[in-house]
Design an enzyme around this catalytic site. Structure first.
Site, PDB file in Angstrom:
ATOM      1  N   SER A  70      12.075 -12.760  13.714  1.00  0.00           N
ATOM      2  CA  SER A  70      12.153 -14.100  13.799  1.00  0.00           C
ATOM      3  C   SER A  70      12.044 -14.708  12.387  1.00  0.00           C
ATOM      4  O   SER A  70      12.464 -15.968  12.139  1.00  0.00           O
ATOM      5  CB  SER A  70      11.106 -15.082  14.890  1.00  0.00           C
ATOM      6  OG  SER A  70       9.756 -14.128  14.659  1.00  0.00           O
ATOM      7  N   VAL A 102       4.387  -6.495  20.933  1.00  0.00           N
ATOM      8  CA  VAL A 102       4.644  -5.123  20.793  1.00  0.00           C
ATOM      9  C   VAL A 102       3.486  -4.269  21.064  1.00  0.00           C
ATOM     10  O   VAL A 102       3.533  -2.814  21.497  1.00  0.00           O
ATOM     11  CB  VAL A 102       5.427  -4.665  19.479  1.00  0.00           C
ATOM     12  CG1 VAL A 102       6.611  -5.561  19.289  1.00  0.00           C
ATOM     13  CG2 VAL A 102       4.551  -4.943  18.328  1.00  0.00           C
ATOM     14  N   ASN A 104       9.904  -3.348  12.902  1.00  0.00           N
ATOM     15  CA  ASN A 104       9.334  -4.336  11.677  1.00  0.00           C
ATOM     16  C   ASN A 104       8.194  -5.064  12.094  1.00  0.00           C
ATOM     17  O   ASN A 104       7.720  -5.452  11.048  1.00  0.00           O
ATOM     18  CB  ASN A 104      10.770  -5.211  11.685  1.00  0.00           C
ATOM     19  CG  ASN A 104      10.227  -6.281  10.563  1.00  0.00           C
ATOM     20  OD1 ASN A 104      10.268  -5.973   9.367  1.00  0.00           O
ATOM     21  ND2 ASN A 104      10.225  -7.282  11.016  1.00  0.00           N
ATOM     22  N   TYR A 155      -4.549  -1.438   7.030  1.00  0.00           N
ATOM     23  CA  TYR A 155      -2.891  -1.574   6.902  1.00  0.00           C
ATOM     24  C   TYR A 155      -2.577  -0.243   6.355  1.00  0.00           C
ATOM     25  O   TYR A 155      -1.450   0.190   7.040  1.00  0.00           O
ATOM     26  CB  TYR A 155      -2.808  -2.865   6.008  1.00  0.00           C
ATOM     27  CG  TYR A 155      -1.360  -2.943   5.901  1.00  0.00           C
ATOM     28  CD1 TYR A 155      -0.610  -3.909   6.839  1.00  0.00           C
ATOM     29  CD2 TYR A 155      -0.656  -2.635   4.647  1.00  0.00           C
ATOM     30  CE1 TYR A 155       0.847  -4.242   6.557  1.00  0.00           C
ATOM     31  CE2 TYR A 155       0.602  -3.081   4.584  1.00  0.00           C
ATOM     32  CZ  TYR A 155       1.432  -3.582   5.454  1.00  0.00           C
ATOM     33  OH  TYR A 155       2.809  -4.127   5.214  1.00  0.00           O
ATOM     34  N   ALA A 156      -2.881   0.371   5.356  1.00  0.00           N
ATOM     35  CA  ALA A 156      -2.421   1.550   4.618  1.00  0.00           C
ATOM     36  C   ALA A 156      -2.351   2.538   5.644  1.00  0.00           C
ATOM     37  O   ALA A 156      -1.318   3.253   6.078  1.00  0.00           O
ATOM     38  CB  ALA A 156      -3.228   1.819   3.419  1.00  0.00           C
ATOM     39  N   LYS A 186       0.221   2.098   8.162  1.00  0.00           N
ATOM     40  CA  LYS A 186       1.668   2.484   7.658  1.00  0.00           C
ATOM     41  C   LYS A 186       1.835   4.028   7.431  1.00  0.00           C
ATOM     42  O   LYS A 186       3.079   4.639   7.423  1.00  0.00           O
ATOM     43  CB  LYS A 186       1.920   1.441   6.480  1.00  0.00           C
ATOM     44  CG  LYS A 186       1.948   0.000   6.777  1.00  0.00           C
ATOM     45  CD  LYS A 186       2.836  -0.270   7.674  1.00  0.00           C
ATOM     46  CE  LYS A 186       3.394  -1.539   7.808  1.00  0.00           C
ATOM     47  NZ  LYS A 186       4.245  -2.045   8.592  1.00  0.00           N
ATOM     48  N   ILE A 203       7.562  -7.796  -1.304  1.00  0.00           N
ATOM     49  CA  ILE A 203       8.639  -8.637  -0.770  1.00  0.00           C
ATOM     50  C   ILE A 203       8.070 -10.084  -0.476  1.00  0.00           C
ATOM     51  O   ILE A 203       7.119 -10.009   0.196  1.00  0.00           O
ATOM     52  CB  ILE A 203       9.394  -7.936   0.541  1.00  0.00           C
ATOM     53  CG1 ILE A 203       9.742  -6.541   0.434  1.00  0.00           C
ATOM     54  CG2 ILE A 203      10.630  -8.912   0.630  1.00  0.00           C
ATOM     55  CD1 ILE A 203      10.483  -6.136  -0.626  1.00  0.00           C
TER      56      ILE A 203
END
Ligand code: NDP
Length: 246
Positions: free
Chosen positions: A16, A63, A89, A154-155, A158, A187
């Protein structure tokens, strides 16, 4: 995906906004019909309506909730047809230094970033294997390769996603399913927010190509990896970061 003339169905989690939206646009531009998934239904539906071409649709789904994922995948396939491209994603951050990270900060990030990708992958692969046709793309991060102070949850999520990517690639290659990951650098999206001048300068000094990344920089690589030009690529992590990690 046969670029420009595909009728394949692609499901993009977190489609989205930000990177997911750019990927959804690129896949739609290549001819895919896209299912946009996010927790906010109105945002997912609006994003789907704005994609190039016709037939796209949006669904609300967390998800991290495996039952909701199974239900949503069934609904998407009933409405749009068999899913042949999955883009995991959707992702969140709950940053803090290690000693201040709460259990719920750890769990929330793992549940969405890692379990969410597992939930979706498990839900779509049976059909992909039967049809011997499928592409799975996982959006990881350069910090999954390098680690990052203040982002251990987070790391770790990932880095886990990279392990998932490589395992799924090995397990499903013989069944005609490819699985790759993209590791973006910095980004500009809602997730990263606005930086002040000093922060931007410090960041830019670490990016050899001399600019921050845009969602479209990731989307182009996703389109390539989902398409026939990448048919001999599986189990790889493609870093897209302006040279931040060389
Ligand atoms: P944004 O925060 O801009 O967008 C996140 C998207 O994920 C939204 O569409 C959001 O929709 C959706 N989402 C979040 N949680 C869930 C959930 N539980 N279930 C379903 N959908 C969810 O993020 P970015 O575009 O910046 O990031 C996209 C991916 O790229 C993430 O995995 C991120 O970790 C990764 N990444 C980003 C980098 C960057 O610099 N921006 C760098 C490296 C990796 P809603 O809120 O409606 O649920």
């Amino acid at each position: 995906m046969s670029e420009g003339e595909s009728n394949e169905v692609a499901l993009v989690t977190g489609g989205s906004r930000g990177i997911g939206l750019a990927i959804a646009e690129a896949l739609a531009d290549a001819g895919a019909v896209v299912a946009v998934i996010g927790r906010n239904e109105a945002a997912a539906v609006a994003a789907a309506e704005g994609l190039p071409g016709t037939g796209h649709a949006g669904w609300a789904c967390d998800v991290a909730d495996s039952e909701a994922v199974n239900r949503t995948v069934k609904e998407v396939e009933k409405t749009l047809g068999p899913i042949s491209i999955l883009v995991n994603n959707a992702g969140v951050t709950r940053d803090n230094i290690l000693l201040r990270l709460k259990d719920e900060d750890w769990d929330a990030v793992m549940e969405v970033n890692l379990r969410g990708a597992f939930n979706m992958t498990r839900a779509v692969t049976r059909g992909m294997m039967k049809r011997r046709d499928g592409v799975i793309l996982n959006i990881t991060s350069v910090v999954g390769l390098t680690g990052n102070a203040g982002q251990s949850n987070y790391a770790a999520s990932k880095a886990g996603l990279i392990g998932l990517t490589k395992s799924v690639a090995r397990e499903l290659a013989s069944r005609g399913v490819r699985c790759n990951a993209i590791a973006p650098g910095y980004i500009e999206t809602d997730m990263t927010g606005a930086l002040d001048e000093q922060q931007t300068e410090a960041l830019m000094s670490r990016i050899p190509l001399g600019r921050l990344g845009a969602p479209e920089d990731i989307a182009g690589v996703a389109r390539f990896l989902a398409g026939p030009s990448a048919r001999y690529i599986t189990g790889q992590v493609i870093t897209v970061d302006g040279g931040m990690v060389i």
